[in-house]
Design an enzyme around this catalytic site. Sequence first.
Site, PDB file in Angstrom:
ATOM      1  N   SER A 238      -1.504  11.288  20.564  1.00 13.07           N
ATOM      2  CA  SER A 238      -2.879  11.421  20.993  1.00 13.07           C
ATOM      3  C   SER A 238      -3.049  11.826  22.435  1.00 13.07           C
ATOM      4  O   SER A 238      -3.950  12.021  23.159  1.00 13.07           O
ATOM      5  CB  SER A 238      -3.755  10.354  20.751  1.00 13.07           C
ATOM      6  OG  SER A 238      -3.186   9.387  21.321  1.00 13.07           O
TER       7      SER A 238
ATOM      8  N   LYS B 120     -10.505   3.647  21.472  1.00  7.66           N
ATOM      9  CA  LYS B 120     -10.089   4.116  22.671  1.00  7.66           C
ATOM     10  C   LYS B 120     -11.255   4.308  23.476  1.00  7.66           C
ATOM     11  O   LYS B 120     -11.238   4.251  24.674  1.00  7.66           O
ATOM     12  CB  LYS B 120      -9.403   5.656  22.493  1.00  7.66           C
ATOM     13  CG  LYS B 120      -8.298   5.412  21.934  1.00  7.66           C
ATOM     14  CD  LYS B 120      -7.629   6.778  21.226  1.00  7.66           C
ATOM     15  CE  LYS B 120      -6.033   6.336  20.868  1.00  7.66           C
ATOM     16  NZ  LYS B 120      -5.485   7.660  19.967  1.00  7.66           N
TER      17      LYS B 120
ATOM     18  N   GLY C 107      -2.761  -0.909  -3.607  1.00  5.81           N
ATOM     19  CA  GLY C 107      -3.776  -0.755  -2.701  1.00  5.81           C
ATOM     20  C   GLY C 107      -3.481  -1.617  -1.220  1.00  5.81           C
ATOM     21  O   GLY C 107      -2.574  -2.558  -1.377  1.00  5.81           O
ATOM     22  N   ASP C 108      -4.300  -1.482  -0.155  1.00  5.22           N
ATOM     23  CA  ASP C 108      -4.008  -2.331   1.021  1.00  5.22           C
ATOM     24  C   ASP C 108      -4.542  -3.872   0.595  1.00  5.22           C
ATOM     25  O   ASP C 108      -5.142  -4.100  -0.588  1.00  5.22           O
ATOM     26  CB  ASP C 108      -5.060  -1.925   2.062  1.00  5.22           C
ATOM     27  CG  ASP C 108      -4.945  -0.586   2.535  1.00  5.22           C
ATOM     28  OD1 ASP C 108      -3.741  -0.119   2.356  1.00  5.22           O
ATOM     29  OD2 ASP C 108      -5.561   0.056   3.285  1.00  5.22           O
TER      30      ASP C 108
HETATM   31  N1  LIG Z   1     -13.587  -4.850  -4.177  1.00  8.05           N
HETATM   32  C1  LIG Z   1     -14.260  -6.046  -3.866  1.00  8.05           C
HETATM   33  N2  LIG Z   1     -15.346  -6.370  -4.086  1.00  8.05           N
HETATM   34  C2  LIG Z   1     -16.022  -7.440  -3.810  1.00  8.05           C
HETATM   35  N3  LIG Z   1     -15.286  -8.549  -3.070  1.00  8.05           N
HETATM   36  C3  LIG Z   1     -14.076  -8.023  -2.880  1.00  8.05           C
HETATM   37  C4  LIG Z   1     -13.479  -6.790  -2.997  1.00  8.05           C
HETATM   38  N4  LIG Z   1     -12.304  -6.901  -2.588  1.00  8.05           N
HETATM   39  C5  LIG Z   1     -11.980  -7.911  -2.004  1.00  8.05           C
HETATM   40  N5  LIG Z   1     -12.996  -8.847  -1.986  1.00  8.05           N
HETATM   41  C6  LIG Z   1     -13.134 -10.002  -1.483  1.00  8.05           C
HETATM   42  O1  LIG Z   1     -11.840 -10.458  -1.235  1.00  8.05           O
HETATM   43  C7  LIG Z   1     -11.144 -11.651  -1.599  1.00  8.05           C
HETATM   44  C8  LIG Z   1      -9.779 -11.318  -2.159  1.00  8.05           C
HETATM   45  O2  LIG Z   1      -9.786 -10.181  -2.706  1.00  8.05           O
HETATM   46  P1  LIG Z   1      -8.231  -9.997  -3.626  1.00  8.05           P
HETATM   47  O3  LIG Z   1      -7.609 -10.980  -3.627  1.00  8.05           O
HETATM   48  O4  LIG Z   1      -8.726  -9.468  -5.003  1.00  8.05           O
HETATM   49  O5  LIG Z   1      -7.547  -8.999  -2.733  1.00  8.05           O
HETATM   50  P2  LIG Z   1      -6.201  -8.131  -3.254  1.00  8.05           P
HETATM   51  O6  LIG Z   1      -6.281  -6.687  -3.237  1.00  8.05           O
HETATM   52  O7  LIG Z   1      -5.715  -8.820  -4.668  1.00  8.05           O
HETATM   53  O8  LIG Z   1      -5.214  -8.616  -1.948  1.00  8.05           O
HETATM   54  P3  LIG Z   1      -3.710  -8.901  -1.900  1.00  8.05           P
HETATM   55  O9  LIG Z   1      -2.971  -7.542  -1.700  1.00  8.05           O
HETATM   56  O10 LIG Z   1      -3.804  -9.458  -0.627  1.00  8.05           O
HETATM   57  O11 LIG Z   1      -3.377  -9.808  -3.007  1.00  8.05           O
HETATM   58  C9  LIG Z   1     -12.155 -11.471  -3.045  1.00  8.05           C
HETATM   59  O12 LIG Z   1     -12.080 -12.936  -3.367  1.00  8.05           O
HETATM   60  C10 LIG Z   1     -13.452 -11.107  -2.604  1.00  8.05           C
HETATM   61  O13 LIG Z   1     -14.060 -12.236  -1.930  1.00  8.05           O
END
Ligand SMILES: Nc1ncnc2c1ncn2[C@@H]1O[C@H](COP(=O)(O)OP(=O)(O)OP(=O)(O)O)[C@@H](O)[C@H]1O
Length: 652
Positions: free
Chosen positions: A550, A593, A47-48
């Site tokens: 676009s 935009k 995921g992102d």
């Molecule tokens: N689904 C979620 N629910 C609640 N808080 C979230 C959620 N996603 C991200 N966060 C917040 O963002 C912070 C970082 O999330 P996390 O490190 O789990 O992301 P990641 O997907 O592992 O990122 P990366 O790909 O950069 O490692 C978490 O500590 C929390 O504060």
Amino acid sequence: MFSIKFKTTEELPEPSPRLIDQVIGQDEAVKIILSAVKNKRNVILLGDPGVGKSMIVKAVGEILQDFGDFTPYYVIAKPNLKNMERPIVEVIDGEYKEDLKEIPKLDLKSPNPLTLILIMVGAIILSQYFLRSIPEKYLLASVTITALIVLVFGFIIILTSIMGASRASMSNSLSPMDLKPVLLYECKKRPLVRASAYNVTRLLGDIKHCPLGGRPPLGTPPHKRIILGAIHEAHRGILYVDEIKTMPLEVQDYILTALQDKCLPISGRNPNSSGATVETNPIPCDFILIMSGNMDDVYNLRAPLLDRIDYKIVLKNKMDNTLENRDKILQFIVQEIKNNNLNPMTYDGCCEVVKIAQYLAGSKDKLTLRLRLLANIIKMANDIAMGKEIEELLGNFDEKGNYNPETKKDDNKKVYITAEHIRKVFESGIYSMEKQVALNYIKNFKRYKHIVPNDTPKVGVVYGLAVIGVGGIGDVTKIIVQILDSKNPGTHLLNISGDIAKHSITLASALSKKLVSEGKLPLPKKDIDLNNKEIYIQFSQSYSKIDGDSATAAVCLAIISALLNIPLKQDFAITGSLDLNGNVLAIGGVNEKIEAAKKYGFKRVIIPEANKIDVIESEGIEIIPVKTLDEIIPLVFDLESIKNTETSKISK
Ligand SMILES: Nc1ncnc2c1ncn2[C@@H]1O[C@H](COP(=O)(O)OP(=O)(O)OP(=O)(O)O)[C@@H](O)[C@H]1O
């Protein structure tokens, strides 16, 4: 906006202490991963950035002990006396006992003490028999010699029994203390071990080098130089490997072997080190593998490894903008405030966070789940709210430059994060490099751009809209079309090099030529020999990387205007893609935009009908959604005055 009424977040309930309850918007993924862990399946989370991949795994770690029975174990390393370079690592069930600290009984080939005693007794009896046969005058000398022989013999035997055997079976420098087994790891509850994919030593373990005068000191036996890998520490638990993009192929092969064989030996990783000659027996490592990374990272993984991952879970990056989900954003705000020890937020501040969640999702009816970004914005807004204190801090210096912390301190003042603080962070773009670069670019460049919305129609000139940078900001582009009579007919696109843009211009050119030659437009017909026309399309003053489709509708209108020599109105900006039948198709970044059109002073903006649901803010500008090119024509050409001009031409 929310299902609860409140003035500040102080009135809202405390967040749950369990991390699993704090995960927002990824319910399905959480369910799947829990079931996967329960059933001992391997998982990859994609995921992102910042959608909660690590958070979910950490949350699973918190409740890992609830997943059935676990047998504690410990890992020890012993010397292999037959081959010291092949130390033995054992995983033993139960708790580590202190008696391991005793020196072990080693299977050394030391002489049996009974044999030694028998030899001594035999020697004494023999000497008695020998003494009896010696004449009396030599008796004293003979007794002395015999006693000396027995003494030396006995001394040698004792010395040999203590040291000789161990010397025979190992390096001269080792003492029995060196042969003591060492405890490498003790695991009392089901482990969740995290390691980055690029950290090979941490993942797979290593054998320490034994340099002259270094650490460990020269002569340290191999079994005392073993470093256990995360792969081994995760035995009977979970191994969590993040940053899979950086995982070397060699590591992937080792993980694959470990998954298959459920054991993996450790050997020295540095080929120039003395550790490279050492290799342990295969060490048990039966773990559940969880990996995570961004979507594209998965292409770095070898197919056989990917095949062994049962669940491939893609986390969402947006959720629907419903009351329930807005409440979840509220829950998230409260969590972030509590977890990061921030100041409380006002109701308006929370509403602004929701609005930014819409902007980041690119649509009015969606909310972003890239919550790290949102968390960063909240934290920075908190810093801005605290900024007054910093100003006061600076004000605490007196005229002579002496610092007096008491000067302006006001302990009773309560600080709240407000909508204004949130907006300030968002608009300044300090949370995103791309946005700041785009902002600077536009700020420095805007004054040189000849973009002035006006009421004087022009032939072949139209204002298109673009987004600069990834997740960047919107900008207005002046598109100019000129038609030349030429023996080399064709369409030339200037300033833009992106492939998608090039294809969209080909489409716009083909469509406009078709519509003009067929004469089906509600515009005066004109006989044009398209085989002798050369079309030049300029994206005036566009020097940054602009790509995408676009601007198709804008270019199409400008070509029609130039071919027919009919002026286009100059009071609007337009964005929209087209298909070959003249239908207007959706585009990305519609909010950025619209914002840009507003900033440049346009009163009208034409957007695809399909993007209507994405529009967050419509104040200060007329937004005109359209479905087809036919709908656009009367909006951008002054049909009434064209008709009058044509009529007057005919009557003359
Ligand atoms: N689904 C979620 N629910 C609640 N808080 C979230 C959620 N996603 C991200 N966060 C917040 O963002 C912070 C970082 O999330 P996390 O490190 O789990 O992301 P990641 O997907 O592992 O990122 P990366 O790909 O950069 O490692 C978490 O500590 C929390 O504060």
